[in-house]
Motif scaffolding. Structure first.
Motif, PDB file in Angstrom:
ATOM      1  N   THR A   1       0.837  -1.196   0.000  1.00 60.31           N
ATOM      2  CA  THR A   1       0.000   0.000   0.000  1.00 60.31           C
ATOM      3  C   THR A   1       0.877   1.252   0.000  1.00 60.31           C
ATOM      4  O   THR A   1       0.642   2.189  -0.763  1.00 60.31           O
ATOM      5  CB  THR A   1      -0.941   0.006   1.229  1.00 60.31           C
ATOM      6  N   GLU A   2       1.912   1.231   0.831  1.00 62.61           N
ATOM      7  CA  GLU A   2       2.837   2.378   0.889  1.00 62.61           C
ATOM      8  C   GLU A   2       3.505   2.608  -0.465  1.00 62.61           C
ATOM      9  O   GLU A   2       3.628   3.744  -0.918  1.00 62.61           O
ATOM     10  CB  GLU A   2       3.916   2.136   1.951  1.00 62.61           C
ATOM     11  N   LEU A   3       3.943   1.525  -1.077  1.00 61.81           N
ATOM     12  CA  LEU A   3       4.603   1.636  -2.384  1.00 61.81           C
ATOM     13  C   LEU A   3       3.650   2.214  -3.425  1.00 61.81           C
ATOM     14  O   LEU A   3       4.034   3.048  -4.239  1.00 61.81           O
ATOM     15  CB  LEU A   3       5.118   0.273  -2.849  1.00 61.81           C
ATOM     16  N   TYR A   4       2.398   1.758  -3.369  1.00 55.75           N
ATOM     17  CA  TYR A   4       1.410   2.248  -4.320  1.00 55.75           C
ATOM     18  C   TYR A   4       1.195   3.752  -4.155  1.00 55.75           C
ATOM     19  O   TYR A   4       1.171   4.506  -5.122  1.00 55.75           O
ATOM     20  CB  TYR A   4       0.091   1.493  -4.160  1.00 55.75           C
ATOM     21  N   LEU A   5       1.093   4.188  -2.904  1.00 57.67           N
ATOM     22  CA  LEU A   5       0.895   5.614  -2.638  1.00 57.67           C
ATOM     23  C   LEU A   5       2.106   6.426  -3.101  1.00 57.67           C
ATOM     24  O   LEU A   5       1.958   7.520  -3.645  1.00 57.67           O
ATOM     25  CB  LEU A   5       0.609   5.849  -1.155  1.00 57.67           C
ATOM     26  N   LYS A   6       3.302   5.876  -2.880  1.00 62.70           N
ATOM     27  CA  LYS A   6       4.524   6.556  -3.335  1.00 62.70           C
ATOM     28  C   LYS A   6       4.524   6.712  -4.850  1.00 62.70           C
ATOM     29  O   LYS A   6       4.924   7.750  -5.378  1.00 62.70           O
ATOM     30  CB  LYS A   6       5.757   5.733  -2.935  1.00 62.70           C
ATOM     31  N   LEU A   7       4.088   5.659  -5.537  1.00 60.58           N
ATOM     32  CA  LEU A   7       4.045   5.701  -7.000  1.00 60.58           C
ATOM     33  C   LEU A   7       3.065   6.767  -7.464  1.00 60.58           C
ATOM     34  O   LEU A   7       3.382   7.569  -8.346  1.00 60.58           O
ATOM     35  CB  LEU A   7       3.637   4.331  -7.555  1.00 60.58           C
ATOM     36  N   ARG A   8       1.873   6.787  -6.846  1.00 64.05           N
ATOM     37  CA  ARG A   8       0.857   7.772  -7.218  1.00 64.05           C
ATOM     38  C   ARG A   8       1.344   9.195  -6.945  1.00 64.05           C
ATOM     39  O   ARG A   8       1.017  10.120  -7.672  1.00 64.05           O
ATOM     40  CB  ARG A   8      -0.443   7.540  -6.421  1.00 64.05           C
ATOM     41  N   ALA A   9       2.126   9.352  -5.880  1.00 61.28           N
ATOM     42  CA  ALA A   9       2.641  10.683  -5.516  1.00 61.28           C
ATOM     43  C   ALA A   9       3.931  11.013  -6.269  1.00 61.28           C
ATOM     44  O   ALA A   9       4.567  12.021  -6.004  1.00 61.28           O
ATOM     45  CB  ALA A   9       2.877  10.743  -4.013  1.00 61.28           C
ATOM     46  N   LYS A  10       4.311  10.123  -7.178  1.00 59.31           N
ATOM     47  CA  LYS A  10       5.528  10.288  -7.989  1.00 59.31           C
ATOM     48  C   LYS A  10       6.797  10.426  -7.141  1.00 59.31           C
ATOM     49  O   LYS A  10       7.718  11.158  -7.476  1.00 59.31           O
ATOM     50  CB  LYS A  10       5.379  11.478  -8.934  1.00 59.31           C
ATOM     51  N   GLN A  11       6.843   9.709  -6.014  1.00 61.43           N
ATOM     52  CA  GLN A  11       8.031   9.722  -5.152  1.00 61.43           C
ATOM     53  C   GLN A  11       8.956   8.545  -5.492  1.00 61.43           C
ATOM     54  O   GLN A  11      10.000   8.372  -4.870  1.00 61.43           O
ATOM     55  CB  GLN A  11       7.622   9.613  -3.679  1.00 61.43           C
ATOM     56  N   ILE A  12       8.526   7.727  -6.443  1.00 62.57           N
ATOM     57  CA  ILE A  12       9.295   6.547  -6.820  1.00 62.57           C
ATOM     58  C   ILE A  12       9.008   6.296  -8.303  1.00 62.57           C
ATOM     59  O   ILE A  12       7.893   6.546  -8.758  1.00 62.57           O
ATOM     60  CB  ILE A  12       8.863   5.338  -5.928  1.00 62.57           C
ATOM     61  N   ASP A  13      10.016   5.883  -9.058  1.00 63.31           N
ATOM     62  CA  ASP A  13       9.729   5.653 -10.478  1.00 63.31           C
ATOM     63  C   ASP A  13       9.196   4.232 -10.688  1.00 63.31           C
ATOM     64  O   ASP A  13       9.314   3.369  -9.821  1.00 63.31           O
ATOM     65  CB  ASP A  13      10.932   5.981 -11.373  1.00 63.31           C
ATOM     66  N   LEU A  14       8.615   4.014 -11.845  1.00 63.91           N
ATOM     67  CA  LEU A  14       7.921   2.756 -12.122  1.00 63.91           C
ATOM     68  C   LEU A  14       8.830   1.533 -11.987  1.00 63.91           C
ATOM     69  O   LEU A  14       8.454   0.532 -11.363  1.00 63.91           O
ATOM     70  CB  LEU A  14       7.270   2.794 -13.507  1.00 63.91           C
ATOM     71  N   ALA A  15      10.043   1.623 -12.531  1.00 64.23           N
ATOM     72  CA  ALA A  15      10.950   0.475 -12.491  1.00 64.23           C
ATOM     73  C   ALA A  15      11.287   0.072 -11.050  1.00 64.23           C
ATOM     74  O   ALA A  15      11.285  -1.108 -10.690  1.00 64.23           O
ATOM     75  CB  ALA A  15      12.222   0.779 -13.270  1.00 64.23           C
ATOM     76  N   ASP A  16      11.545   1.075 -10.236  1.00 62.30           N
ATOM     77  CA  ASP A  16      11.830   0.875  -8.817  1.00 62.30           C
ATOM     78  C   ASP A  16      10.639   0.249  -8.106  1.00 62.30           C
ATOM     79  O   ASP A  16      10.772  -0.666  -7.308  1.00 62.30           O
ATOM     80  CB  ASP A  16      12.083   2.249  -8.165  1.00 62.30           C
ATOM     81  N   TRP A  17       9.486   0.824  -8.410  1.00 65.79           N
ATOM     82  CA  TRP A  17       8.241   0.353  -7.812  1.00 65.79           C
ATOM     83  C   TRP A  17       8.009  -1.121  -8.162  1.00 65.79           C
ATOM     84  O   TRP A  17       7.734  -1.933  -7.293  1.00 65.79           O
ATOM     85  CB  TRP A  17       7.091   1.226  -8.315  1.00 65.79           C
ATOM     86  N   GLN A  18       8.172  -1.440  -9.456  1.00 62.45           N
ATOM     87  CA  GLN A  18       7.951  -2.813  -9.914  1.00 62.45           C
ATOM     88  C   GLN A  18       8.865  -3.790  -9.176  1.00 62.45           C
ATOM     89  O   GLN A  18       8.429  -4.848  -8.734  1.00 62.45           O
ATOM     90  CB  GLN A  18       8.178  -2.911 -11.428  1.00 62.45           C
ATOM     91  N   GLU A  19      10.119  -3.407  -9.035  1.00 61.72           N
ATOM     92  CA  GLU A  19      11.099  -4.269  -8.376  1.00 61.72           C
ATOM     93  C   GLU A  19      10.719  -4.511  -6.903  1.00 61.72           C
ATOM     94  O   GLU A  19      10.714  -5.643  -6.433  1.00 61.72           O
ATOM     95  CB  GLU A  19      12.474  -3.607  -8.460  1.00 61.72           C
ATOM     96  N   GLN A  20      10.364  -3.438  -6.197  1.00 59.70           N
ATOM     97  CA  GLN A  20      10.012  -3.568  -4.778  1.00 59.70           C
ATOM     98  C   GLN A  20       8.697  -4.301  -4.561  1.00 59.70           C
ATOM     99  O   GLN A  20       8.561  -5.083  -3.620  1.00 59.70           O
ATOM    100  CB  GLN A  20       9.969  -2.183  -4.121  1.00 59.70           C
ATOM    101  N   VAL A  21       7.744  -4.063  -5.462  1.00 57.07           N
ATOM    102  CA  VAL A  21       6.463  -4.767  -5.365  1.00 57.07           C
ATOM    103  C   VAL A  21       6.683  -6.256  -5.620  1.00 57.07           C
ATOM    104  O   VAL A  21       6.130  -7.100  -4.920  1.00 57.07           O
ATOM    105  CB  VAL A  21       5.418  -4.169  -6.344  1.00 57.07           C
TER     106      VAL A  21
END
Length: 145
Positions: free
Chosen positions: A18-38
């Motif tokens: 959930t935190e990662l998703y919110l970070k992605l929506r808030a553009k605090q993390i890029d997609l590639a990073d997000w995908q890896e952590q998810v």
């Protein structure tokens, strides 16, 4: 107990997602990073409970962000029988994912109605309400696109 430990780890990874998703929506993390952590979280969740459909659904959503629509369509078909006896929130999530594949305003509207019925049946389910929000957003996007 081992069961308590398992539940607390599942909760930890779900909160992390959930935190990662919110970070992605808030553009605090890029997609590639997000995908890896998810992916890491989803793999941990899958190991914790091999029978659960939830990590498989998370994994499907992850594949969608990689534009693997056909693969996800096939995956969701395979998972459909597993929905039997699942919680309304899980069924709603499944329905939501199917709308991301179909990208069809009429289908999205039908799914939004189904999810809304689930929510009406039990208003304490905040996850269902959250999905409704995304479904209506998705519907408006696909209708206007």
């Amino acid at each position: 107990s081992a069961e308590t430990e398992k539940k607390s780890r599942q909760k930890k990874y779900t909160i992390r997602l959930t935190e990662l998703y919110l970070k992605l929506r808030a553009k605090q993390i890029d997609l590639a990073d997000w995908q890896e952590q998810v992916r890491e979280c989803v793999e941990e969740l899958a190991v914790l409970d091999r029978k659960s459909i939830v990590p498989k659904l998370f994994s499907a959503q992850l594949l969608l962000t990689e534009n693997k629509t056909e693969e996800v369509g096939w995956m969701l078909k395979q998972l459909r029988p597993m929905l039997e006896g699942e919680s309304p929130a899980v069924v709603s999530y499944y329905l939501y994912l199917t709308t991301l594949i179909h990208r069809d305003p009429q289908y999205t509207r039908q799914m939004a109605e189904q999810v809304e019925q689930i929510y009406r049946y039990d208003r304490t389910r905040w996850r269902v309400a959250w999905l409704l929000l995304y479904l209506s957003e998705e519907y408006n996007r696909s209708a206007s696109g």
